[in-house]
Motif scaffolding. Structure first.
Motif, PDB file in Angstrom:
ATOM      1  N   SER B  47       0.106  31.296 -22.437  1.00  0.00           N
ATOM      2  CA  SER B  47       0.696  30.249 -21.600  1.00  0.00           C
ATOM      3  C   SER B  47       0.097  28.878 -21.909  1.00  0.00           C
ATOM      4  O   SER B  47       0.669  27.867 -21.527  1.00  0.00           O
ATOM      5  N   SER B  48      -1.055  28.829 -22.596  1.00  0.00           N
ATOM      6  CA  SER B  48      -1.602  27.528 -22.997  1.00  0.00           C
ATOM      7  C   SER B  48      -1.015  27.054 -24.317  1.00  0.00           C
ATOM      8  O   SER B  48      -1.409  26.016 -24.837  1.00  0.00           O
ATOM      9  N   GLY B  49      -0.128  27.868 -24.881  1.00  0.00           N
ATOM     10  CA  GLY B  49       0.498  27.475 -26.138  1.00  0.00           C
ATOM     11  C   GLY B  49      -0.358  27.731 -27.365  1.00  0.00           C
ATOM     12  O   GLY B  49      -0.113  27.172 -28.432  1.00  0.00           O
ATOM     13  N   ILE B  50      -1.390  28.566 -27.225  1.00  0.00           N
ATOM     14  CA  ILE B  50      -2.212  28.921 -28.385  1.00  0.00           C
ATOM     15  C   ILE B  50      -1.425  29.942 -29.220  1.00  0.00           C
ATOM     16  O   ILE B  50      -0.895  30.900 -28.666  1.00  0.00           O
ATOM     17  N   PRO B  51      -1.342  29.749 -30.533  1.00  0.00           N
ATOM     18  CA  PRO B  51      -0.619  30.730 -31.362  1.00  0.00           C
ATOM     19  C   PRO B  51      -1.218  32.134 -31.196  1.00  0.00           C
ATOM     20  O   PRO B  51      -2.438  32.272 -31.075  1.00  0.00           O
ATOM     21  N   ASP B  52      -0.352  33.144 -31.193  1.00  0.00           N
ATOM     22  CA  ASP B  52      -0.798  34.525 -30.981  1.00  0.00           C
ATOM     23  C   ASP B  52      -1.935  34.916 -31.921  1.00  0.00           C
ATOM     24  O   ASP B  52      -2.932  35.508 -31.495  1.00  0.00           O
ATOM     25  N   ALA B  76      -6.404  23.791 -25.763  1.00  0.00           N
ATOM     26  CA  ALA B  76      -5.171  23.334 -25.135  1.00  0.00           C
ATOM     27  C   ALA B  76      -5.274  21.869 -24.713  1.00  0.00           C
ATOM     28  O   ALA B  76      -4.289  21.131 -24.721  1.00  0.00           O
ATOM     29  N   LEU B  77      -6.496  21.449 -24.343  1.00  0.00           N
ATOM     30  CA  LEU B  77      -6.695  20.058 -23.929  1.00  0.00           C
ATOM     31  C   LEU B  77      -6.836  19.116 -25.124  1.00  0.00           C
ATOM     32  O   LEU B  77      -6.980  17.910 -24.955  1.00  0.00           O
ATOM     33  N   GLY B  78      -6.847  19.705 -26.322  1.00  0.00           N
ATOM     34  CA  GLY B  78      -6.975  18.881 -27.518  1.00  0.00           C
ATOM     35  C   GLY B  78      -8.380  18.326 -27.725  1.00  0.00           C
ATOM     36  O   GLY B  78      -8.573  17.255 -28.293  1.00  0.00           O
ATOM     37  N   THR B  79      -9.391  19.070 -27.261  1.00  0.00           N
ATOM     38  CA  THR B  79     -10.776  18.622 -27.389  1.00  0.00           C
ATOM     39  C   THR B  79     -11.211  18.599 -28.851  1.00  0.00           C
ATOM     40  O   THR B  79     -10.725  19.384 -29.669  1.00  0.00           O
ATOM     41  N   ASN B  80     -12.143  17.724 -29.144  1.00  0.00           N
ATOM     42  CA  ASN B  80     -12.726  17.643 -30.480  1.00  0.00           C
ATOM     43  C   ASN B  80     -13.304  19.001 -30.887  1.00  0.00           C
ATOM     44  O   ASN B  80     -14.046  19.620 -30.131  1.00  0.00           O
TER      45      ASN B  80
END
Lengths: 100, 252
Positions: B47-52, B76-80
């Protein structure tokens, strides 16, 4: 998407290395007595810190977590098999959440 | 001839089949606790959109519950990326203490290859279950089979979470969140009854962790640091009060 792969590999390395180093460099022999005693206490200290207060937020609701915890302590006190302690804890938390 | 064959089989049984089956048996409560958490992990990652394949790979090569949830969240937050890796390192640094303690229970003759394998499977749960065994020395077969079943459950749960979505009703899944804590209690309480030094170290550790958790001053401290600080301070104090170790008060 290559970056995601590198992140996961980086995460794996920084997780594995602290797990590995003590097993490679420490042995029973030549260990200072105090360090040995300290390390003997580590599992119990870890358990204490893992259980509390984390358990309170384990079911998403404090009251059912407390019910589950109390059931688990009681069953463990009676020295029942650990699987029964686990199932009793889950059952008590589940029933408590159903009732309320 | 016949006789020596029987002996050989018995030796083989006690050398590795027995510790393997004991390890698997000891691992069942961990597996039961891991599956719902891993299912949740799979669901959260999806649900966070991480590829399987990234989520599956994470369970396969990182194998550390809390940091995987944090990792997925930060991705998911686009952290460094470096920040994600540093956070993971801090969260899992406590395993350093655990394998240091575990090293006392492994025979010095156990090979490096075994040690590389054992190290991979050390988690809060596999470490505590292995450590609280009565035997002074733990067979590498025992530890590895214990770790392996936990690893399989964790990965099977991740697959189930990603591909089957949630099969369990939400209310039951929430209640199962307590499973691993109940297992920790089941491990700990019998030892508390047996040894005053153990009771003391546990109370100190809980007290320090609670203070760190609730006072605003240390609110920024991650769970990883809190557990490290509580463990080190409590074990140091107990080692100073009871230099004879966990059986300390009986010898005095």
């Amino acid at each position: 998407m290559n970056e995601l792969l590198l992140i996961v590999i980086g995460m794996a390395l920084v997780t594995y290395i602290p797990r590995l180093i003590p097993l490679l460099i420490l042995g029973d022999k030549n260990m200072p007595r105090f360090l040995g005693t300290f390390l003997q206490f580590v599992p119990f200290a870890v358990l204490g810190a893992l259980i509390f207060p984390g358990i309170l937020s384990s079911t998403g609701e404090i009251s059912s977590a407390v019910a589950g915890a109390m059931a688990a302590v009681l069953l463990a006190w009676m020295r029942l098999n650990i699987m029964l302690v686990v199932l009793g804890g889950i059952g008590a938390a589940f029933i408590w959440a159903l009732i309320l | 001839m016949e006789n020596s064959k029987v002996n050989f089989n018995q030796d083989r049984f006690s050398a590795y089949l027995k510790p393997c089956s004991q390890g698997l048996k000891a691992s069942v409560p961990i597996a039961v606790g891991y599956i719902p958490i891993a299912i949740t992990f799979g669901l959260v990652a999806k649900s966070s959109g991480i590829p399987d394949h990234i989520a599956l790979l994470m369970s396969f090569i990182v194998f550390a519950g809390a940091s995987q949830f944090v990792g997925v969240n930060l991705i998911a937050l686009g952290t460094n990326p470096w920040e994600i890796i540093l956070t993971t390192f801090i969260l899992n640094l406590r395993h350093f203490l655990m394998t240091a303690s575990l090293s006392l229970r492994i025979d010095p003759s156990v090979s490096r290859t075994w040690r590389f394998l054992i190290a991979f499977g050390v988690t809060d749960e596999t470490f505590t279950v292995a450590s609280l065994q009565k035997d002074k020395t733990l067979s590498p077969f025992f530890i590895t089979s214990l770790n392996m079943l936990a690893f399989l459950a964790w990965n099977a749960g991740t697959w189930a979470g990603i591909f089957l979505a949630s099969g369990l009703p939400a209310s039951l899944q929430a209640s199962m969140g307590i499973a691993l804590y109940a297992m920790f209690i089941g491990l700990l309480v019998p030892s508390l009854k047996e040894s005053r030094p153990i009771l003391l170290v546990v109370l100190i550790s809980i007290a320090i962790n609670s203070v760190l958790f609730w006072i605003p001053l240390s609110a920024g401290l991650s769970a990883g640091w809190r557990i490290i600080l509580s463990t080190v301070l409590a074990a140091l104090t107990a080692a100073m009060i009871f230099p004879a170790g966990i059986g300390g008060d009986k010898n005095e």
